[in-house]
Design an enzyme around this catalytic site. Sequence first.
Site, PDB file in Angstrom:
ATOM      1  N   ASP A 164       0.837  -1.206   0.000  1.00 54.10           N
ATOM      2  CA  ASP A 164       0.000   0.000   0.000  1.00 54.10           C
ATOM      3  C   ASP A 164       0.870   1.253   0.000  1.00 54.10           C
ATOM      4  O   ASP A 164       1.992   1.245   0.505  1.00 54.10           O
ATOM      5  CB  ASP A 164      -0.899   0.008   1.242  1.00 54.10           C
TER       6      ASP A 164
ATOM      7  N   ALA B 275       8.258   4.464   6.788  1.00 53.89           N
ATOM      8  CA  ALA B 275       7.987   3.118   6.268  1.00 53.89           C
ATOM      9  C   ALA B 275       6.770   2.546   6.979  1.00 53.89           C
ATOM     10  O   ALA B 275       6.321   3.081   7.996  1.00 53.89           O
ATOM     11  CB  ALA B 275       9.206   2.230   6.499  1.00 53.89           C
ATOM     12  N   LYS B 276       6.277   1.455   6.420  1.00 49.10           N
ATOM     13  CA  LYS B 276       5.061   0.834   6.973  1.00 49.10           C
ATOM     14  C   LYS B 276       5.221   0.520   8.462  1.00 49.10           C
ATOM     15  O   LYS B 276       4.280   0.640   9.235  1.00 49.10           O
ATOM     16  CB  LYS B 276       4.735  -0.472   6.234  1.00 49.10           C
ATOM     17  N   ARG B 277       6.450   0.112   8.857  1.00 44.27           N
ATOM     18  CA  ARG B 277       6.626  -0.295  10.262  1.00 44.27           C
ATOM     19  C   ARG B 277       6.496   0.885  11.234  1.00 44.27           C
ATOM     20  O   ARG B 277       6.469   0.697  12.437  1.00 44.27           O
ATOM     21  CB  ARG B 277       7.979  -0.987  10.456  1.00 44.27           C
ATOM     22  N   ASP B 278       6.392   2.105  10.715  1.00 41.51           N
ATOM     23  CA  ASP B 278       6.262   3.265  11.598  1.00 41.51           C
ATOM     24  C   ASP B 278       4.860   3.417  12.171  1.00 41.51           C
ATOM     25  O   ASP B 278       4.605   4.351  12.928  1.00 41.51           O
ATOM     26  CB  ASP B 278       6.674   4.546  10.874  1.00 41.51           C
TER      27      ASP B 278
END
Length: 321
Positions: A23, A244-247
């Site tokens: 996404d 990034a997504k992990r944020d």
Amino acid sequence: MAHYDDAERNGTAGRFAPSPSGDLHIGNLRTAVLAQLFAGASDRRFLMRVEDLDRVRDGAEERQLADLAAIGIRWEEPLVRQSERRGGYSAVVDSLVAAGATFECFCTRREILEAPSAPHAPHGAYPGTCRDLTAAQRDERRSTRPAAIRLRSEVASFPVHDALHGEFTGDVDDFVLVRNDGTPAYNLAVVVDDAAMGVDQVTRGDDLLTSAPRQAYLATVLGHRPPEYVHVPMVLNRDGVRLAKRDGAVTAADLAEHGVDARAVLSLIAVSLDLAREGESVTMDRLADRFDPSALPREPWIFVPPASPTRSSQNSGAANE
Ligand code: GLU
């Protein structure tokens, strides 16, 4: 002398070119907003290209396009998909091979890292191992592993013009055009497609600034005028690292779960661009009216995602649905 084809003469267009590997996060959406604003501010058409030659995740293209449309990004049809343009890339590669502008490369990543680099070669540049193999050496190596195709580059660096960075000169080595599994490389596809689509303005994240000299050089080798570049600042997390997504809640879907809908996402982006007041509801048309390329904030935007909903707010969220 360089020749310019009809698409280029007639076309002046900007574009956004997402890779459907997952996404889009708010930083990618902000880059898309800027791509449309820069194109509009210079009376260019705005096009969309899905870069789906590898690392495609199921459903990601549909979700990316829906998220872009939801914040008001509008592009002209036809939508271009790289997976549908393989014939175009092969034809270009065939012409470069026939012109002697390429060579087959049998190196592994490890061999490239371990090879002594040529004197004066830019750091990390291809060391030239396979550039001058004899026909017999090539035959022998072909029996051990498939070849990648590299450009036989005649320069070590190349200048580009960037609307935000000015003149930028960066390294150009014998970069890969076709990977050894037969997949056209990003640097090839992007150049072939931008030329074919009449794209003469490339707005994207500034992590790709160092790729621009290779791409502009390849454009000139193919007889195309390199585009004008606009490498925009990235969005960072609170540690100053690329978002990034992990944020956390950084995609449109995650943000919606926190009550930040598409309209609010566009508003946040607009505030970060100094184009709206905090909490002001805006549209892309409104932003286009206000946009002044020369007044764009140059520093990266730090995005702090909303905190995870607590159990009780999750419950109340569910009750509202
Ligand atoms: N597909 C690339 C990306 O999503 C962008 C390529 C480009 O804009 O040239 O990072």
